[in-house]
Enzyme design. Structure first.
Site, mmCIF file in Angstrom:
data_model
loop_
_atom_site.group_PDB
_atom_site.id
_atom_site.type_symbol
_atom_site.label_atom_id
_atom_site.label_comp_id
_atom_site.label_asym_id
_atom_site.label_seq_id
_atom_site.Cartn_x
_atom_site.Cartn_y
_atom_site.Cartn_z
ATOM 1 N N ARG A 271 44.884 18.422 56.807
ATOM 2 C CA ARG A 271 44.985 19.771 57.201
ATOM 3 C C ARG A 271 46.227 20.698 56.404
ATOM 4 O O ARG A 271 47.180 20.114 56.529
ATOM 5 C CB ARG A 271 45.089 19.958 58.775
ATOM 6 C CG ARG A 271 43.808 19.768 59.652
ATOM 7 C CD ARG A 271 42.958 20.795 59.294
ATOM 8 N NE ARG A 271 41.679 20.393 60.192
ATOM 9 C CZ ARG A 271 40.722 19.974 59.572
ATOM 10 N NH1 ARG A 271 40.658 19.459 58.403
ATOM 11 N NH2 ARG A 271 39.414 19.705 60.262
ATOM 12 N N HIS A 319 38.683 23.719 49.751
ATOM 13 C CA HIS A 319 38.365 22.763 51.063
ATOM 14 C C HIS A 319 36.868 22.409 50.932
ATOM 15 O O HIS A 319 36.123 22.423 51.988
ATOM 16 C CB HIS A 319 38.419 23.831 52.410
ATOM 17 C CG HIS A 319 38.615 23.041 53.686
ATOM 18 N ND1 HIS A 319 39.336 23.376 54.648
ATOM 19 C CD2 HIS A 319 38.122 21.723 53.975
ATOM 20 C CE1 HIS A 319 39.213 22.321 55.741
ATOM 21 N NE2 HIS A 319 38.700 21.411 55.136
#
Length: 358
Positions: A271, A319
């Protein structure tokens, strides 16, 4: 008869795989999958769907009726905390939600459900589905800077044959894998296959692993947060594969990045909040790090003004490193296995602990 509702857009029809799992367990379920009521995918494994899409009035009424009767949900509407809150508010009979993201625990935490509701609801994540592609991306990043990809590209662009120089090896290097879930375990295995010495970081270093037992293949040593600072001083690379929780936010801040040797590489496939972006830029600007490889950033999308975009020793993936064309199939298989366990009274895979966020 358990009502199972597909609440996320998919690129395939999951009903047969789900029905087979129910039959194997000797259960009884009504599987409700109505693609016309779900937003269209914008790309493979897009479980949010087109945010501009809206259901017509009658379709919305039909959708609300489906949710109200749902006991098991495959996917979170909108793949968001808001969608989870709305699902729970509508589905009074809801017992279990199977998320389609590894970060389902983060969605559950941000949904901030009432304590009495959260206590009775089982939530499972898709942890492990993305382990292999993200571990491969981590290896790509480690190899890219071990073999000086930025210098090679500069020489190519200048059509210049520079003097020879020694490159680094992954063999005999020391890699810290922070987070020993599916991604971390697979990364550790691949690093060890290259001959690297791997130290693993986990919240409870003495905890046994449900799949691997107390020993994790490829990991020579497992440490907790209290030993992290000492380990960083000897690391050639850090691979962060941690969930986004209050405990992990800003874990790799300026102080900790400064503990790394100047040739060290930081890879983040967990993350974005785990690595302090401003501190990372400062360390790179000061020459205190060899490079950074990021599949995640904080914030996302990464603003065009971020200096991370313009550095030759930073590799950024938007991502997308976890995304593969067969992701939906693998998530359906995970859900089918979990549903079989559900009917058989077994332990579900990837049950989220709402208190720790994963």
């Amino acid at each position: 008869m358990t009502v199972v509702t597909i609440c996320a857009p998919l690129s395939l029809d999951p009903t047969e795989a789900i029905a087979m799992a129910v039959r194997r367990a000797g259960g009884a379920a009504e599987v409700r999958y109505e693609p016309a009521l779900l937003p269209p995918q914008r790309f493979p494994a897009d479980h949010t769907g087109d945010p501009a899409w809206r259901r017509p009035t009658q379709a919305e009424q039909r959708w609300q009726k489906l949710l109200a009767e749902t006991e098991v949900a495959f996917g979170i509407p909108g793949d968001s905390p808001d969608g989870l809150r709305a699902l729970v508010a509508t589905a009074a009979r809801l017992k279990w939600v199977q998320g389609t993201a590894a970060g389902t625990g983060e969605q559950l935490r941000r949904a901030d459900l009432p304590a009495d509701v959260a206590r009775l609801l089982t939530v499972t994540s898709a942890a492990g589905v993305h382990a292999r592609p993200l571990a491969e991306f981590a290896m790509f990043g480690l190899l890219a800077f071990a073999k000086d990809v930025d210098r090679l590209l500069e020489a190519r662009d200048q059509a210049r044959w520079p003097p020879r120089w020694p490159m680094r090896q992954l063999a005999r290097s020391h890699v810290l894998v922070a987070g020993l879930g599916g991604i971390g375990r697979e990364t550790a295995r691949l690093c060890a296959a290259f001959g690297a010495r791997v130290t693993g970081l986990r919240r409870r270093p003495s905890a046994g692993d449900m799949l691997d037992g107390p020993e994790i293949p490829g990991v020579e040593r497992v440490v907790g947060m209290d030993e992290l600072d000492d380990v960083l001083r000897t690391c050639d690379a850090v691979v962060a594969a941690l969930p986004g929780t209050p405990e992990t936010e800003g874990l790799f801040d300026g102080k900790r990045l400064a503990m790394l040797p100047s040739h060290a590489v930081v890879v983040n496939v967990g993350r974005g909040s785990v690595v302090d972006a401003a501190a990372l830029v400062a360390a790179l600007d000061a020459g205190r790090l060899r490079g950074a490889v990021l599949d995640v950033t904080d914030p996302e999308p990464l603003p065009s003004a971020s200096p991370l975009w313009r550095r030759p020793n930073v590799i950024i993936s938007p991502h997308t490193a976890a995304l593969t064309v067969d992701e939906d199939d693998r998530i359906v298989q995970l859900f089918a296995e979990n549903l079989e366990r559900w009917f058989a009274g077994g332990r579900l895979r990837n049950v989220v602990n709402a208190h720790v966020g994963y």
